[in-house]
Write a protein that holds these residues in place. Structure first.
Motif, PDB file in Angstrom:
ATOM      1  N   LEU A  22      46.900  36.998  41.467  1.00 52.60           N
ATOM      2  CA  LEU A  22      46.619  35.594  41.727  1.00 52.60           C
ATOM      3  C   LEU A  22      47.930  34.820  41.842  1.00 52.60           C
ATOM      4  O   LEU A  22      48.890  35.095  41.102  1.00 52.60           O
ATOM      5  N   THR A  23      47.973  33.867  42.736  1.00 53.39           N
ATOM      6  CA  THR A  23      49.178  33.059  42.922  1.00 53.39           C
ATOM      7  C   THR A  23      48.847  31.583  42.772  1.00 53.39           C
ATOM      8  O   THR A  23      47.970  31.059  43.456  1.00 53.39           O
ATOM      9  N   ASP A  24      49.554  30.930  41.852  1.00 54.31           N
ATOM     10  CA  ASP A  24      49.385  29.499  41.601  1.00 54.31           C
ATOM     11  C   ASP A  24      50.435  28.741  42.419  1.00 54.31           C
ATOM     12  O   ASP A  24      51.610  28.664  42.041  1.00 54.31           O
ATOM     13  N   GLU A  25      49.999  28.192  43.536  1.00 50.15           N
ATOM     14  CA  GLU A  25      50.913  27.488  44.425  1.00 50.15           C
ATOM     15  C   GLU A  25      51.288  26.100  43.895  1.00 50.15           C
ATOM     16  O   GLU A  25      52.198  25.458  44.423  1.00 50.15           O
ATOM     17  N   SER A  26      50.624  25.658  42.831  1.00 50.28           N
ATOM     18  CA  SER A  26      50.854  24.290  42.351  1.00 50.28           C
ATOM     19  C   SER A  26      52.080  24.155  41.461  1.00 50.28           C
ATOM     20  O   SER A  26      52.469  23.047  41.105  1.00 50.28           O
ATOM     21  N   ARG A  27      52.687  25.269  41.075  1.00 46.03           N
ATOM     22  CA  ARG A  27      53.839  25.182  40.176  1.00 46.03           C
ATOM     23  C   ARG A  27      54.829  26.307  40.463  1.00 46.03           C
ATOM     24  O   ARG A  27      54.433  27.415  40.845  1.00 46.03           O
ATOM     25  N   PRO A  28      56.120  26.041  40.287  1.00 44.40           N
ATOM     26  CA  PRO A  28      57.108  27.105  40.467  1.00 44.40           C
ATOM     27  C   PRO A  28      57.071  28.068  39.294  1.00 44.40           C
ATOM     28  O   PRO A  28      56.548  27.746  38.222  1.00 44.40           O
ATOM     29  N   ASP A  29      57.638  29.239  39.510  1.00 45.54           N
ATOM     30  CA  ASP A  29      57.733  30.160  38.385  1.00 45.54           C
ATOM     31  C   ASP A  29      58.700  29.601  37.347  1.00 45.54           C
ATOM     32  O   ASP A  29      59.784  29.116  37.701  1.00 45.54           O
ATOM     33  N   TRP A  68      60.528  31.095  35.177  1.00 47.16           N
ATOM     34  CA  TRP A  68      61.663  31.945  34.835  1.00 47.16           C
ATOM     35  C   TRP A  68      62.534  32.318  36.030  1.00 47.16           C
ATOM     36  O   TRP A  68      63.716  32.612  35.860  1.00 47.16           O
ATOM     37  N   ASN A  69      61.958  32.328  37.218  1.00 49.52           N
ATOM     38  CA  ASN A  69      62.704  32.724  38.412  1.00 49.52           C
ATOM     39  C   ASN A  69      62.889  31.508  39.315  1.00 49.52           C
ATOM     40  O   ASN A  69      61.958  31.089  40.002  1.00 49.52           O
ATOM     41  N   PRO A  70      64.088  30.925  39.356  1.00 44.70           N
ATOM     42  CA  PRO A  70      64.302  29.706  40.137  1.00 44.70           C
ATOM     43  C   PRO A  70      64.178  29.924  41.644  1.00 44.70           C
ATOM     44  O   PRO A  70      64.101  28.952  42.396  1.00 44.70           O
ATOM     45  N   ASP A  71      64.153  31.189  42.070  1.00 47.98           N
ATOM     46  CA  ASP A  71      64.034  31.487  43.497  1.00 47.98           C
ATOM     47  C   ASP A  71      62.586  31.600  43.961  1.00 47.98           C
ATOM     48  O   ASP A  71      62.330  31.854  45.143  1.00 47.98           O
ATOM     49  N   VAL A  72      61.640  31.424  43.051  1.00 46.53           N
ATOM     50  CA  VAL A  72      60.218  31.590  43.384  1.00 46.53           C
ATOM     51  C   VAL A  72      59.517  30.259  43.173  1.00 46.53           C
ATOM     52  O   VAL A  72      59.543  29.696  42.069  1.00 46.53           O
ATOM     53  N   ASP A  73      58.870  29.751  44.206  1.00 48.32           N
ATOM     54  CA  ASP A  73      58.260  28.415  44.121  1.00 48.32           C
ATOM     55  C   ASP A  73      56.770  28.449  43.823  1.00 48.32           C
ATOM     56  O   ASP A  73      56.082  27.434  43.936  1.00 48.32           O
ATOM     57  N   ALA A  74      56.252  29.612  43.434  1.00 49.90           N
ATOM     58  CA  ALA A  74      54.849  29.723  43.016  1.00 49.90           C
ATOM     59  C   ALA A  74      54.764  30.758  41.902  1.00 49.90           C
ATOM     60  O   ALA A  74      55.563  31.700  41.843  1.00 49.90           O
ATOM     61  N   ARG A  75      53.799  30.588  41.013  1.00 47.16           N
ATOM     62  CA  ARG A  75      53.630  31.478  39.868  1.00 47.16           C
ATOM     63  C   ARG A  75      52.652  32.589  40.237  1.00 47.16           C
ATOM     64  O   ARG A  75      51.470  32.328  40.513  1.00 47.16           O
ATOM     65  N   GLU A  76      53.138  33.814  40.264  1.00 51.13           N
ATOM     66  CA  GLU A  76      52.306  34.960  40.621  1.00 51.13           C
ATOM     67  C   GLU A  76      51.943  35.746  39.367  1.00 51.13           C
ATOM     68  O   GLU A  76      52.814  36.047  38.543  1.00 51.13           O
ATOM     69  N   LEU A  77      50.655  36.052  39.200  1.00 51.44           N
ATOM     70  CA  LEU A  77      50.167  36.726  38.005  1.00 51.44           C
ATOM     71  C   LEU A  77      49.359  37.973  38.360  1.00 51.44           C
ATOM     72  O   LEU A  77      48.628  37.985  39.348  1.00 51.44           O
ATOM     73  N   LYS A  78      49.505  38.967  37.522  1.00 50.65           N
ATOM     74  CA  LYS A  78      48.641  40.151  37.589  1.00 50.65           C
ATOM     75  C   LYS A  78      47.607  40.026  36.481  1.00 50.65           C
ATOM     76  O   LYS A  78      47.949  39.805  35.318  1.00 50.65           O
ATOM     77  N   VAL A  79      46.328  40.160  36.840  1.00 51.68           N
ATOM     78  CA  VAL A  79      45.236  40.045  35.874  1.00 51.68           C
ATOM     79  C   VAL A  79      44.430  41.341  35.913  1.00 51.68           C
ATOM     80  O   VAL A  79      43.943  41.741  36.975  1.00 51.68           O
ATOM     81  N   THR A  80      44.315  41.997  34.770  1.00 46.48           N
ATOM     82  CA  THR A  80      43.509  43.206  34.669  1.00 46.48           C
ATOM     83  C   THR A  80      42.183  42.863  34.014  1.00 46.48           C
ATOM     84  O   THR A  80      42.159  42.233  32.951  1.00 46.48           O
ATOM     85  N   LEU A  81      41.098  43.256  34.659  1.00 47.11           N
ATOM     86  CA  LEU A  81      39.757  42.995  34.142  1.00 47.11           C
ATOM     87  C   LEU A  81      39.134  44.286  33.625  1.00 47.11           C
ATOM     88  O   LEU A  81      39.237  45.339  34.261  1.00 47.11           O
ATOM     89  N   TRP A  82      38.506  44.182  32.468  1.00 45.44           N
ATOM     90  CA  TRP A  82      37.682  45.260  31.924  1.00 45.44           C
ATOM     91  C   TRP A  82      36.276  44.692  31.737  1.00 45.44           C
ATOM     92  O   TRP A  82      36.121  43.530  31.335  1.00 45.44           O
ATOM     93  N   TYR A  83      35.249  45.497  31.961  1.00 49.11           N
ATOM     94  CA  TYR A  83      33.878  44.977  31.948  1.00 49.11           C
ATOM     95  C   TYR A  83      32.894  46.140  31.807  1.00 49.11           C
ATOM     96  O   TYR A  83      33.213  47.289  32.126  1.00 49.11           O
ATOM     97  N   PRO A  84      31.679  45.844  31.346  1.00 41.63           N
ATOM     98  CA  PRO A  84      30.662  46.894  31.288  1.00 41.63           C
ATOM     99  C   PRO A  84      30.239  47.312  32.695  1.00 41.63           C
ATOM    100  O   PRO A  84      30.217  46.498  33.630  1.00 41.63           O
ATOM    101  N   THR A  85      29.920  48.573  32.837  1.00 45.59           N
ATOM    102  CA  THR A  85      29.422  49.111  34.099  1.00 45.59           C
ATOM    103  C   THR A  85      28.309  50.100  33.801  1.00 45.59           C
ATOM    104  O   THR A  85      28.201  50.599  32.679  1.00 45.59           O
ATOM    105  N   GLU A  86      27.495  50.375  34.802  1.00 41.41           N
ATOM    106  CA  GLU A  86      26.484  51.435  34.659  1.00 41.41           C
ATOM    107  C   GLU A  86      27.057  52.786  35.071  1.00 41.41           C
ATOM    108  O   GLU A  86      26.439  53.824  34.850  1.00 41.41           O
ATOM    109  N   GLN A  87      28.226  52.774  35.655  1.00 34.08           N
ATOM    110  CA  GLN A  87      28.840  53.990  36.193  1.00 34.08           C
ATOM    111  C   GLN A  87      29.502  54.779  35.071  1.00 34.08           C
ATOM    112  O   GLN A  87      30.358  54.258  34.352  1.00 34.08           O
ATOM    113  N   ARG A  88      29.115  56.040  34.920  1.00 31.43           N
ATOM    114  CA  ARG A  88      29.637  56.862  33.822  1.00 31.43           C
ATOM    115  C   ARG A  88      30.677  57.882  34.285  1.00 31.43           C
ATOM    116  O   ARG A  88      31.313  58.542  33.457  1.00 31.43           O
ATOM    117  N   HIS A  89      30.842  58.038  35.570  1.00 29.19           N
ATOM    118  CA  HIS A  89      31.776  59.036  36.067  1.00 29.19           C
ATOM    119  C   HIS A  89      32.651  58.410  37.146  1.00 29.19           C
ATOM    120  O   HIS A  89      32.211  57.531  37.898  1.00 29.19           O
TER     121      HIS A  89
END
Length: 385
Positions: free
Chosen positions: A57-64, A66-87
């Motif tokens: 996800l990239t937040d274009e509303s604010r600069p990073d 920590w990195n003055p060369d980046v004008d948007a905040r980029e994030l990695k989000v890992t999701l875990w969730y229940p599933t019916e899939q067992r294999h």
């Protein structure tokens, strides 16, 4: 001050820093042992299969911040969730490159660089989410740590029927892989002795959390699974401190847990009534080495708990003790065993969330339990025996 991952108390623990409570002194560490085979994370106990997927996800509303060369905040989000899939294909714990950079940044040598990439997880990669409406838990890791360091807890909560959104706070970890494969290293590590550093980190993380909550409904195909009226946040070390900051900033976060993190966000003098739990090492006993919990305890006016775990190190609430043997790290006598630390963390975190997001009263949270004699309730029954 760069952080190094030291073999202290026979565990991989971070050096004391402005972002976490100091590690209590122990006896001399045992010499490194021969690395074992790949680590295997404990199986979730909730009974539901777990799926996982990654969003960028990239937040274009604010600069990073920590990195003055980046004008948007980029994030990695890992999701875990229940599933019916067992294999299906188990999700990687880290990529080989992530493992290499994390070990290098943490000062761990003498093991193959890709060791942590061979850690066995329990979640099925990109599995189809189950149906229903489930509470959401946001996870935030410690400083210099990738989100993968809380994988065992995330898998446990998902198996119990929670959606978990773990945030990699870019440039605050030794390694974060971004959407195009670029790797962001720890630029924030260059500033960690600056005055006000902890406050700066938690304010930035609170903004990260609010942005993720804003964007999840439109960016994840499985977002219909989330009940947005039931959201909590759990973090370790500076991630736990960020839980306080996020709750002060964003009323959508109904409840929070700080796992062994010195706090920095200022709670209003009028008090803070949403449920909150501290759980940590003996450094956090009342009047101990870290006074921030004493200060904030008085300002928590709603349901609250302050739990201290005997013989727990700062990293006991993460995966690091679980993967330690694969790195040639073994616990010294008197240190809480990794499997027990994981059991305590999973049990008490899940009990808190069940009580406050599902309205299921948990007697475990009312008083000490003979099942868990390591756990003391402050201020009455915690501290060294």
């Amino acid at each position: 001050m760069r952080r190094t991952l030291a073999v202290a108390s026979g565990l991989a623990v971070l050096a004391a820093s402005a972002c976490s409570a100091p590690v209590p002194p122990r006896s001399a560490a045992a010499p490194p042992a021969t690395p074992t085979g790949p680590a295997v994370l404990p199986a979730p106990t909730g009974g539901r299969p777990v799926g996982t997927t990654v969003l960028h996800l990239t937040d274009e509303s604010r600069p990073d911040p920590w990195n003055p060369d980046v004008d948007a905040r980029e994030l990695k989000v890992t999701l875990w969730y229940p599933t019916e899939q067992r294999h299906g294909q188990r999700a990687p714990y880290m990529t080989p490159q992530e493992s290499e950079l994390f070990l290098k940044g943490s000062g761990i040598a003498g093991v193959p660089s890709g060791t942590l990439s061979r850690t066995r997880t329990n979640a099925i990669e990109d599995a189809e989410p189950a149906r229903g409406k489930l509470p959401l838990v946001v996870l935030s890791p410690g400083f210099t740590k990738p989100m993968s360091s809380l994988t065992s807890l995330a898998e446990e909560l998902a198996s119990r029927g929670y959606v978990v959104a773990g945030i990699d706070h870019t440039y605050e970890s030794h390694v974060t892989t971004l959407s195009d494969g670029r790797v962001a290293e720890c630029l924030a590590c260059d500033s960690d002795t600056d005055p006000g550093f902890g406050t700066r980190v938690v304010q930035g993380r609170a903004a990260d959390v609010s942005f993720v909550l804003d964007r999840l409904p439109s960016q994840w195909d499985g977002s219909g699974l989330i009940d947005r009226s039931r959201i909590a946040m759990v973090g370790q070390s500076i991630g736990g401190a960020a839980a306080v900051a996020a709750m002060v900033k964003d009323s959508r976060v109904r409840a929070g847990i700080d796992m062994d993190g010195t706090t920095y966000a200022r709670i209003p003098r009028s008090g803070f009534s949403r449920p909150f739990m501290f759980i940590g090492s003996e450094q956090h006993v009342p009047g101990g080495g870290d006074s921030s919990w004493d200060r904030d305890w008085e300002l928590l006016t709603g349901w609250k708990r302050w739990i201290v775990v005997t013989d727990a190190d700062h990293q006991a609430f993460t995966d690091l003790p679980l993967v330690g043997p694969s790195l040639g790290v073994t616990p010294a006598p008197g240190v809480l065993p990794a499997a027990r630390a994981a059991e305590l963390t999973r049990t008490y975190v899940a009990a808190f969330l069940d009580q406050h997001l599902r309205s299921r009263r948990q007697p475990l949270l009312d008083k000490p339990s003979p099942r868990f004699p390591e756990v003391g309730f402050c201020p009455a029954t915690c501290g060294r025996s």
